[in-house]
Design an enzyme around this catalytic site. Structure first.
Site, PDB file in Angstrom:
ATOM      1  N   ASP A 130    -106.564  -0.887  31.849  1.00 17.46           N
ATOM      2  CA  ASP A 130    -105.176  -0.995  32.778  1.00 17.46           C
ATOM      3  C   ASP A 130    -105.662  -1.715  33.414  1.00 17.46           C
ATOM      4  O   ASP A 130    -106.499  -1.424  34.501  1.00 17.46           O
ATOM      5  CB  ASP A 130    -104.786  -0.136  32.803  1.00 17.46           C
ATOM      6  CG  ASP A 130    -103.894   0.389  31.341  1.00 17.46           C
ATOM      7  OD1 ASP A 130    -103.399  -0.102  30.729  1.00 17.46           O
ATOM      8  OD2 ASP A 130    -103.521   1.641  31.361  1.00 17.46           O
ATOM      9  N   ASP A 146     -99.565  -3.559  26.975  1.00 17.16           N
ATOM     10  CA  ASP A 146     -98.370  -2.489  27.236  1.00 17.16           C
ATOM     11  C   ASP A 146     -96.553  -4.037  27.327  1.00 17.16           C
ATOM     12  O   ASP A 146     -96.036  -3.963  26.938  1.00 17.16           O
ATOM     13  CB  ASP A 146     -98.171  -1.788  28.769  1.00 17.16           C
ATOM     14  CG  ASP A 146     -99.528  -1.108  28.776  1.00 17.16           C
ATOM     15  OD1 ASP A 146     -99.284   0.046  27.118  1.00 17.16           O
ATOM     16  OD2 ASP A 146    -100.791  -0.893  29.584  1.00 17.16           O
TER      17      ASP A 146
END
Length: 209
Positions: A130, A146
């Site tokens: 991330d 995402d």
């Protein structure tokens, strides 16, 4: 009973769009993660647009947006199940909108699943990369996969509200049909162009008895 409108375009177009979106989303997700891993130190913040957009490299052992850390293997299994389900449903899709939904969802799921399968610490337990932080909008760090997953969910809700089905047909509620019928009656009662008079209406036969 709900009424359906005619089916949409051939399924081949929808399947091609789904595949292109899925591959593009997966490629973009993995490419950006490669850049982050190779250029950003773990945990360091880089403010791109002040507090609006921050890049911060973190390794996420949980689900999307760093939720449920420590349950990586569960999400690996769920991602595999979702992938298989999309592949099975794909042949039923004729709607371009639904092709976009499943294309983005498949690309996003595969993006994070790839991390879980092939990144450290081990197969099936890999940590997801991330790196996108927007603290003004959501207190979490996420990635391109995402974004694709959340976007597909938003479009899913929109298509469901509009009554658009997988095969491109549209379910029309009874209230909508009544409104359409009322509008048609009003149109028929308008004056005929060039005459200034309304169209003659045929009255039902009445008995004098």
């Amino acid at each position: 009973m709900p009424k359906k409108t005619p089916a949409g375009p051939p399924s081949v177009r929808a399947l091609v769009l789904l595949a292109v979106l899925a591959v593009s989303a997966l490629a973009l997700d993995q490419f950006t993660k490669h850049l982050v891993v190779s250029t950003l130190p773990l945990g360091e913040q880089v403010k791109v647009l002040g507090e609006l957009l921050i890049l911060q490299f973190v390794k996420n052992p949980g689900a999307a947006f760093s939720l449920a850390a420590g349950s990586t293997w569960i999400f690996s299994i769920l991602a595999a199940v979702v992938t298989v389900a999309i592949i099975v449903l794909a042949r039923r899709i004729r709607s371009i909108g639904w092709a976009v939904v499943f294309g983005l969802l498949l690309g996003g799921v595969l993006g994070n699943l790839t991390d879980r399968l092939f990144r450290e610490p081990s197969f099936g337990l890999g940590h997801v990369i991330d790196f996108i932080s927007t603290p003004w909008m959501i207190p979490a760090i996420y990635n391109i996969a995402d974004i694709c997953i959340v976007s597909s969910m938003g479009l899913f809700i929109l298509l469901t509200i509009r009554g658009i089905n997988l095969d491109g047909t549209r379910t029309v509620s009874g209230e909508s049909r009544d409104a359409d019928a009322t509008a048609q009656d009003a149109t028929r009662s308008q004056p005929v162009p060039g005459t200034g008079t309304a169209e003659p209406q045929i009255e039902p036969h009445r008995s004098d008895a």
